[in-house]
Design a protein around this motif. Structure first.
Motif, PDB file in Angstrom:
ATOM      1  N   SER A   1     -11.740 -54.395 104.432  1.00  0.00           N
ATOM      2  CA  SER A   1     -10.976 -54.270 105.678  1.00  0.00           C
ATOM      3  C   SER A   1     -11.855 -54.515 106.899  1.00  0.00           C
ATOM      4  O   SER A   1     -11.446 -55.197 107.850  1.00  0.00           O
ATOM      5  CB  SER A   1     -10.335 -52.877 105.771  1.00  0.00           C
ATOM      6  OG  SER A   1      -9.460 -52.647 104.690  1.00  0.00           O
ATOM      7  N   VAL A   2     -13.055 -53.962 106.872  1.00  0.00           N
ATOM      8  CA  VAL A   2     -13.996 -54.174 107.981  1.00  0.00           C
ATOM      9  C   VAL A   2     -14.353 -55.642 108.099  1.00  0.00           C
ATOM     10  O   VAL A   2     -14.414 -56.208 109.204  1.00  0.00           O
ATOM     11  CB  VAL A   2     -15.262 -53.314 107.794  1.00  0.00           C
ATOM     12  CG1 VAL A   2     -16.338 -53.696 108.807  1.00  0.00           C
ATOM     13  CG2 VAL A   2     -14.925 -51.836 107.912  1.00  0.00           C
ATOM     14  N   TRP A   3     -14.577 -56.270 106.958  1.00  0.00           N
ATOM     15  CA  TRP A   3     -14.916 -57.700 106.957  1.00  0.00           C
ATOM     16  C   TRP A   3     -13.776 -58.523 107.565  1.00  0.00           C
ATOM     17  O   TRP A   3     -13.994 -59.396 108.401  1.00  0.00           O
ATOM     18  CB  TRP A   3     -15.218 -58.152 105.530  1.00  0.00           C
ATOM     19  CG  TRP A   3     -15.780 -59.545 105.431  1.00  0.00           C
ATOM     20  CD1 TRP A   3     -16.164 -60.364 106.455  1.00  0.00           C
ATOM     21  CD2 TRP A   3     -16.027 -60.270 104.227  1.00  0.00           C
ATOM     22  NE1 TRP A   3     -16.641 -61.558 105.971  1.00  0.00           N
ATOM     23  CE2 TRP A   3     -16.558 -61.522 104.616  1.00  0.00           C
ATOM     24  CE3 TRP A   3     -15.850 -59.995 102.883  1.00  0.00           C
ATOM     25  CZ2 TRP A   3     -16.909 -62.503 103.672  1.00  0.00           C
ATOM     26  CZ3 TRP A   3     -16.202 -60.952 101.948  1.00  0.00           C
ATOM     27  CH2 TRP A   3     -16.731 -62.190 102.337  1.00  0.00           C
TER      28      TRP A   3
ATOM     29  N   ALA B   1     -14.530 -50.231  98.375  1.00  0.00           N
ATOM     30  CA  ALA B   1     -14.195 -51.659  98.328  1.00  0.00           C
ATOM     31  C   ALA B   1     -13.137 -52.004  99.373  1.00  0.00           C
ATOM     32  O   ALA B   1     -13.245 -53.018 100.085  1.00  0.00           O
ATOM     33  CB  ALA B   1     -13.711 -52.035  96.935  1.00  0.00           C
ATOM     34  N   VAL B   2     -12.108 -51.152  99.470  1.00  0.00           N
ATOM     35  CA  VAL B   2     -11.027 -51.408 100.432  1.00  0.00           C
ATOM     36  C   VAL B   2     -11.544 -51.338 101.864  1.00  0.00           C
ATOM     37  O   VAL B   2     -11.228 -52.193 102.705  1.00  0.00           O
ATOM     38  CB  VAL B   2      -9.873 -50.404 100.215  1.00  0.00           C
ATOM     39  CG1 VAL B   2      -8.859 -50.505 101.349  1.00  0.00           C
ATOM     40  CG2 VAL B   2      -9.202 -50.656  98.879  1.00  0.00           C
TER      41      VAL B   2
ATOM     42  N   PHE C   1     -14.717 -39.206  86.311  1.00  0.00           N
ATOM     43  CA  PHE C   1     -14.274 -40.603  86.282  1.00  0.00           C
ATOM     44  C   PHE C   1     -13.290 -40.878  87.409  1.00  0.00           C
ATOM     45  O   PHE C   1     -13.377 -41.895  88.111  1.00  0.00           O
ATOM     46  CB  PHE C   1     -13.629 -40.909  84.927  1.00  0.00           C
ATOM     47  CG  PHE C   1     -12.886 -42.218  84.890  1.00  0.00           C
ATOM     48  CD1 PHE C   1     -13.558 -43.428  84.900  1.00  0.00           C
ATOM     49  CD2 PHE C   1     -11.492 -42.232  84.864  1.00  0.00           C
ATOM     50  CE1 PHE C   1     -12.865 -44.633  84.878  1.00  0.00           C
ATOM     51  CE2 PHE C   1     -10.791 -43.422  84.836  1.00  0.00           C
ATOM     52  CZ  PHE C   1     -11.479 -44.632  84.848  1.00  0.00           C
ATOM     53  N   ARG C   2     -12.334 -39.954  87.601  1.00  0.00           N
ATOM     54  CA  ARG C   2     -11.343 -40.152  88.667  1.00  0.00           C
ATOM     55  C   ARG C   2     -12.008 -40.168  90.036  1.00  0.00           C
ATOM     56  O   ARG C   2     -11.624 -40.952  90.909  1.00  0.00           O
ATOM     57  CB  ARG C   2     -10.295 -39.044  88.598  1.00  0.00           C
ATOM     58  CG  ARG C   2      -9.348 -39.167  87.407  1.00  0.00           C
ATOM     59  CD  ARG C   2      -8.479 -37.927  87.288  1.00  0.00           C
ATOM     60  NE  ARG C   2      -7.524 -38.054  86.181  1.00  0.00           N
ATOM     61  CZ  ARG C   2      -6.824 -37.043  85.693  1.00  0.00           C
ATOM     62  NH1 ARG C   2      -6.961 -35.824  86.217  1.00  0.00           N
ATOM     63  NH2 ARG C   2      -5.989 -37.234  84.686  1.00  0.00           N
ATOM     64  N   LEU C   3     -12.996 -39.300  90.225  1.00  0.00           N
ATOM     65  CA  LEU C   3     -13.699 -39.245  91.507  1.00  0.00           C
ATOM     66  C   LEU C   3     -14.451 -40.540  91.768  1.00  0.00           C
ATOM     67  O   LEU C   3     -14.370 -41.115  92.865  1.00  0.00           O
ATOM     68  CB  LEU C   3     -14.664 -38.052  91.516  1.00  0.00           C
ATOM     69  CG  LEU C   3     -15.529 -37.902  92.782  1.00  0.00           C
ATOM     70  CD1 LEU C   3     -14.646 -37.679  93.999  1.00  0.00           C
ATOM     71  CD2 LEU C   3     -16.525 -36.751  92.610  1.00  0.00           C
ATOM     72  N   VAL C   4     -15.186 -41.011  90.750  1.00  0.00           N
ATOM     73  CA  VAL C   4     -15.950 -42.256  90.903  1.00  0.00           C
ATOM     74  C   VAL C   4     -15.009 -43.432  91.151  1.00  0.00           C
ATOM     75  O   VAL C   4     -15.284 -44.290  92.006  1.00  0.00           O
ATOM     76  CB  VAL C   4     -16.815 -42.509  89.648  1.00  0.00           C
ATOM     77  CG1 VAL C   4     -17.436 -43.903  89.691  1.00  0.00           C
ATOM     78  CG2 VAL C   4     -17.912 -41.452  89.536  1.00  0.00           C
ATOM     79  N   LEU C   5     -13.895 -43.482  90.413  1.00  0.00           N
ATOM     80  CA  LEU C   5     -12.928 -44.566  90.595  1.00  0.00           C
ATOM     81  C   LEU C   5     -12.343 -44.548  92.003  1.00  0.00           C
ATOM     82  O   LEU C   5     -12.226 -45.597  92.659  1.00  0.00           O
ATOM     83  CB  LEU C   5     -11.810 -44.437  89.561  1.00  0.00           C
ATOM     84  CG  LEU C   5     -10.702 -45.509  89.618  1.00  0.00           C
ATOM     85  CD1 LEU C   5     -11.273 -46.895  89.354  1.00  0.00           C
ATOM     86  CD2 LEU C   5      -9.601 -45.188  88.599  1.00  0.00           C
ATOM     87  N   ALA C   6     -11.981 -43.349  92.482  1.00  0.00           N
ATOM     88  CA  ALA C   6     -11.398 -43.236  93.821  1.00  0.00           C
ATOM     89  C   ALA C   6     -12.399 -43.642  94.899  1.00  0.00           C
ATOM     90  O   ALA C   6     -12.062 -44.386  95.830  1.00  0.00           O
ATOM     91  CB  ALA C   6     -10.916 -41.806  94.061  1.00  0.00           C
ATOM     92  N   LEU C   7     -13.639 -43.159  94.762  1.00  0.00           N
ATOM     93  CA  LEU C   7     -14.663 -43.494  95.758  1.00  0.00           C
ATOM     94  C   LEU C   7     -14.979 -44.988  95.737  1.00  0.00           C
ATOM     95  O   LEU C   7     -15.139 -45.617  96.789  1.00  0.00           O
ATOM     96  CB  LEU C   7     -15.933 -42.678  95.496  1.00  0.00           C
ATOM     97  CG  LEU C   7     -15.833 -41.168  95.773  1.00  0.00           C
ATOM     98  CD1 LEU C   7     -17.126 -40.464  95.364  1.00  0.00           C
ATOM     99  CD2 LEU C   7     -15.527 -40.913  97.249  1.00  0.00           C
ATOM    100  N   GLY C   8     -15.077 -45.563  94.524  1.00  0.00           N
ATOM    101  CA  GLY C   8     -15.372 -46.992  94.412  1.00  0.00           C
ATOM    102  C   GLY C   8     -14.271 -47.844  95.007  1.00  0.00           C
ATOM    103  O   GLY C   8     -14.531 -48.819  95.736  1.00  0.00           O
TER     104      GLY C   8
END
Length: 493
Positions: free
Chosen positions: A237-239, A232-233, A221-228
């Motif tokens: 940021s690129v946008w 998103a960030v 869960f922590r891995l998925v949350l961190a990657l997600g």
């Protein structure tokens, strides 16, 4: 309950704790909702963010949509990590901090966006788990008292929703927006105080997760949350770096994502095997009709805190019985009518029984909300560049409440009934996605005002709802067969 035990209108005293917490949380939510659009559209000279009305409407729409979407992960976090009781506490704290952030009297919009984000996350933790805790106050088999307890609990929502626009609207008058946001923060603080002070009456309800994550699941869960979060960030940021990012475009992207997720979920449900029976697949197809109908209904109904609020401010004589009111106060009409007519409609559906089917109730709701916008079109035409009596809005909200009480009370019930056995829990969340779809799309309809007159705008949406309602009536017999509703009991919540 033990003899002589303290009760709340004949119910466990813990219900009083949850009643007060929910009432103050809804006070904070509806208080902010009543002034948010007008704050966003107010010019910087008047301490606002200076958005166009169309962009402000879109922001309010996706804000409302996200509130409903995050209820799904909020429920999961309570079930697997925090437990309902801690989830509600954490959610309430986040909501309070969000309102405090918005109340900071600075011109930078940073604190506004931070505040809205915190409120969205906090509501996702608090809102679904409050209802879970209410249900768990009652022992198994005590369904009658549990239903009565929920009816009492839902009254707290409308009490908070009624008083919030009056109080917050009055405080925010004269460009005192941050004072209004501060009142919402105070409301949530009072709710948290009630919750913590009365916690001992909850009898341990919701203290532990129902199915706690294993250590391996927690790491995943922590891995998925961190990657997600990172994705998103980085994407945002690129946008922003490309120079093409605007708040208006962001609302479009969020709306498209909500629509894509909805379509993908139903495609996954129908195209995958999942060991669904043929009857279950047919019922899901029938449910899609009702889901679309509900989304159209909420698309119009939830324009109250944006499009109708602007109409109240710009085109109505804000006086009731000779008393001057604020534009935000018009948001109190809806909960007032709900409290008046809930027992009337409850008795009506019991009396009619199975003679009125679910598709007919949904169809009536759509036609009713469509008629309300026909009334809005007439009011807008009469107002022109001037003003009409605020009683036009009173009539509009009265008509809309008749539609809501025809659709909303049966929505969860029919969702449970039509859901495949393997998807019972998920499908309850899908019902709330219909709110998200309606709110986000409704927010985008403000763009029609760029090419349509005010009366034409209302008429276009009215025709859409009325046509959808007529279609449901035309296919009622087919849908009842698909739903196996021939001898179904009346759905009441």
């Amino acid at each position: 309950m033990a003899k002589g035990e303290r009760t709340f209108f004949g119910h466990p005293w813990g219900l009083a704790t949850l009643f007060g917490t929910e009432m103050w949380e809804r006070f904070s939510w509806y208080g902010l909702r009543a002034i948010l659009a007008t704050f966003l559209a107010a010019s910087p000279v008047h301490q606002g963010l200076g958005m166009s009305q169309e962009t402000a409407q879109a922001v309010v729409g996706v804000y409302g949509a996200l509130i409903y979407l995050v209820a799904l992960p909020g429920g999961w976090i309570a079930d697997r990590i925090l437990g309902a009781r801690r989830a509600v506490l954490c959610g309430g704290v986040l909501i309070m901090l969000g309102h405090i952030s918005m109340a900071v009297p600075v011109t930078s919009p940073f604190f506004i966006w931070l505040g809205l984000s915190l409120i969205v996350m906090g509501t996702g933790l608090l809102k679904p788990n409050m209802s879970v805790m209410v249900g768990r106050l009652y022992p198994e088999g005590d369904d009658g008292r549990r239903d009565a307890g929920f009816s009492l609990f839902y009254m707290s929502i409308n009490i908070g929703a009624f008083f919030a626009p009056i109080v917050v609207g009055w405080l925010a008058a004269g460009d005192r927006w941050h004072l209004g946001f501060g009142a919402a923060a105070v409301g949530m603080a009072l709710g948290l105080t009630q919750y913590v002070w009365g916690g001992r009456h909850l009898r341990g309800v919701g203290e532990r997760p129902g199915h706690r994550l294993s250590p391996a699941e927690r790491r995943h869960f922590r891995l998925v949350l961190a990657l997600g979060t990172a994705a998103a960030v980085i994407g945002l940021s690129v946008w922003v770096a490309t120079g093409t990012f605007t708040v208006d475009r962001l609302t479009i992207v969020i709306t498209l994502i909500i629509l894509a997720v909805t379509v993908a979920y139903f495609a996954y449900l129908l195209l995958g095997s999942h060991n669904l029976t043929q009857d279950e697949r047919i019922r899901v197809k029938a449910y899609i009709w009702l889901f679309v109908a509900a989304s159209i209904f909420w698309m119009i109904y939830d324009l109250a805190p944006s499009k109708l609020l602007f109409f109240a401010r710009d085109h109505t004589d804000l006086s009731l019985f000779g008393i001057k009111i604020q534009p935000a106060t018009t948001q109190s009409f809806n909960p007032l009518f709900i409290m008046i007519f809930v027992p009337v409609f409850a008795a009506l559906w019991v009396k009619l029984g199975t003679r009125v089917s679910t598709p007919q109730k949904f169809g009536f709701a759509l036609i009713t909300v469509g008629v309300s916008f026909v009334v809005m079109a007439v009011a807008a035409a009469l107002a022109g560049p001037g003003r009409v009596s605020v009683w036009w809005l009173v009539l509009v909200y009265l008509i809309q409440v008749f539609g809501e009480l025809s659709l909303s009370p049966v929505g969860l019930s029919v969702t449970t009934k039509l859901a495949p056995e393997a998807f019972k829990g998920q499908m309850l969340g899908v019902w709330f996605i219909s709110f998200a779809v309606g709110d986000s799309v409704g927010g985008q309809t403000g763009r029609l005002s760029r090419v349509l007159s005010e009366p034409a705008y209302y008429l276009v949406l009215a025709v859409m709802a009325i046509v959808a309602g007529v279609v449901l009536f035309m296919f009622t017999r087919t849908l009842r067969v698909m739903m196996a509703e021939h001898h179904a009991p009346p759905e009441m919540r």
